[in-house]
Design an enzyme around this catalytic site. Structure first.
Site, short mmCIF file in Angstrom:
data_model
loop_
_atom_site.label_atom_id
_atom_site.label_comp_id
_atom_site.label_asym_id
_atom_site.label_seq_id
_atom_site.Cartn_x
_atom_site.Cartn_y
_atom_site.Cartn_z
N LYS A 193 1.00 -1.34 0.01
CA LYS A 193 0.06 0.16 0.02
C LYS A 193 0.98 1.15 -0.06
O LYS A 193 2.05 1.10 0.47
CB LYS A 193 -0.81 0.10 1.20
CG LYS A 193 -1.93 0.84 0.93
CD LYS A 193 -3.12 0.20 0.45
CE LYS A 193 -4.41 0.99 0.23
NZ LYS A 193 -5.77 0.21 -0.18
N ASP B 251 -7.33 4.53 -4.46
CA ASP B 251 -7.89 4.30 -2.89
C ASP B 251 -8.45 5.52 -2.74
O ASP B 251 -8.60 6.46 -3.47
CB ASP B 251 -6.67 3.82 -1.88
CG ASP B 251 -7.39 3.31 -0.55
OD1 ASP B 251 -7.84 2.20 -0.52
OD2 ASP B 251 -7.54 4.05 0.33
#
Ligand code: NDP
Ligand code: 2IT
Length: 444
Positions: free
Chosen positions: A126, A166
């Site tokens: 991430k 995201d």
């Protein structure tokens, strides 16, 4: 927590001071792994869990850029490459002022298990930045994305690390980043990013996938008790990519979403949210929920608690810890039978406990929102074969994947003595696949 895992967790807290979201995400997984540790001593012998808690690589970098007024701005960029036992690191990039290492690590940690659950060959990672895109012009967003990529490009690649979107990162930002990556590397490596536009290597259904997958998952949970979303009153928090497409699919499955929100407040519309208008306002005009409320003549509550609205099904789709113990109590009072997480870790641990004690079904994000990353893996498949699949075929694949994640959570929960517990099932099924691969690959 199993006594063998207590020192693992204590070490994690000591080695990652102040990273409270990472601690929370890790605690939840470790609390599920007791029965696994008892059944599989080989994992402890090889220190698989300790290794899993330490990211394989973490990159933090300066992102300088010039705003429209000609002032130099400095942000911080992150990429945490957490685990690559199952495939290249895979996970989104978040642009939000709250982003710091603890947020990126919690998201990266969750991503390992989520990606494993999809059954597709992707590791976990991430990244993101504390850049706040709100109120920034398209030119500013582009210059930021280009500067971000000027550093990140050297760490990513279709066989290494594959970013996607995201919070705060959608197709526009992926386009700017892919453009800069392509320019620097002089390679049209579509498979290095997912969430791309259809004309430049994107997959059909990726935009919709997280929200659609969430609705499919909720439908399947309810079908276990002989019902479904049809006729259900649903509350969705957020109004971004995940929320919008969750609302759309809930409506297609016969449910009625009566409220949604952003960080300014929520709107209630008893006849059901008009998703086409919502898309137009949020994506077309980059507007706010208050604009939607005004246009529909629907009541808007600034701030406030969306969970105080009575509903059958609650789908938190905004951000971490947005549903606390008070919200859970209100949902229970309002007759809610299912909470399914579209966001990552939106429900606080005490809220999860309260819901469970009250008999409310609970579907954790790492299972229920896995449709997004699963479709990213389908995008990678299409890029690798230079192919482009139709909408129906891709959506069928998504639906099959969500059904299989759901069923595997239940089977695993049964096998390890927690029947009906989706959290235990997701954590254990996600973990064992990664752990077995780590054992096979030796101490690396
Ligand atoms: P977007 O940026 O598209 O939308 C985020 C939405 O959440 C916005 O409406 C935003 O409102 C709202 N929001 C953010 N913080 C708050 C808050 N504190 N209170 C109320 N509303 C808030 O992001 P996504 O829809 O992509 O992501 C939402 C969640 O889903 C995140 O947790 C993300 O990690 C998760 N997720 C996303 C996936 C994807 O494919 N995109 C896949 C799996 C999970 P505002 O505009 O006011 O900030
Ligand atoms: O949290 C998530 O699963 C995502 N933001 C999607 C990641 C991806 O690589 O598609």
């Amino acid at each position: 927590m199993h006594p063998a895992l207590v020192p693992v967790f204590d070490d994690l807290v000591a080695r990652n001071p102040g990273e409270v979201e990472f601690h929370q995400a890790a605690r939840e997984v470790l609390e599920s792994l007791g029965p696994v540790v008892s059944k599989h001593p080989e994992y402890a012998d090889a220190e698989v869990i300790r290794r899993l808690c330490e990211p394989e690589r973490q990159v933090i970098f300066r992102v300088p850029w010039t705003d429209d007024a000609g002032r130099v701005q400095i942000n911080r960029g992150f990429r945490v490459e957490f685990n690559s036992a199952l495939g290249p690191y895979k996970g989104g990039l978040r642009f939000h002022p709250s982003v710091y290492l603890g947020i990126v690590k919690f998201l990266g940690f969750e991503q390992i298990f989520k990606n494993s659950l999809t059954g597709l060959p992707i590791g976990g990672g991430k990244g993101g930045s504390d850049f706040d895109p709100k109120g920034r012009s398209a030119g500013e967003v582009m210059r930021f994305c280009q500067s971000f990529m000027t550093e990140l490009y050297r760490h990513i690649g279709e066989h290494t690390d594959v970013p996607a979107g995201d919070t705060g990162v959608g197709q526009r930002e992926i386009g700017y980043m892919f453009g800069q990556y392509k320019r620097i590397t002089n390679r049209y490596e579509s498979g290095t990013f997912t969430g791309k536009g259809l004309s430049w290597g994107g997959s059909r259904v990726r935009t919709e996938a997280t929200g659609y997958g969430l609705a499919y998952f909720a439908e399947r949970v309810l079908s276990a008790s002989g019902t479904g979303l049809d006729g259900r009153r649903v509350v969705v928090s957020g109004s971004g990519n995940v929320a919008i497409h969750a609302i759309e699919k809930v409506h297609q499955l016969g449910g009625r979403v009566v409220a949604c929100s952003d960080s300014d407040g929520f709107v209630v519309e008893e006849s059901g949210i008009d998703v086409d208008l919502l898309k137009e306002i949020k994506n077309g005009r980059r507007g706010r929920i208050v604009d939607y409320a005004e246009e529909r003549g629907a009541p808007f509550t600034p701030g406030g608690d969306i969970w105080s609205l009575p509903c059958d099904v609650a789908l938190p789709c905004a951000t971490q810890n947005e549903l606390g113990v008070d919200g859970a109590a209100a949902l229970i009072r309002g007759g809610c039978v299912l909470v399914a997480e579209g966001a990552n870790m939106p429900t606080s641990p005490d809220a999860i406990r309260a819901l469970r004690q009250a008999g409310v079904a609970f579907a954790p994000g790492k299972a229920a929102n896995a449709g997004g990353v699963a479709t990213s893996a389908l995008e990678m498949q299409q890029n690798a074969s230079r192919d482009s699949w139709g909408f129906e075929h891709t959506e069928e694949r998504l639906a099959e994947i969500m059904a299989s994640i759901h069923d595997r959570c239940l089977e695993t929960a049964d096998e390890y003595g927690s029947p009906g517990d989706y959290t235990a099932g997701a954590n254990i099924a996600g973990f064992t696949k990664v752990a077995d691969a780590m054992l096979a690959l030796g101490v690396v």
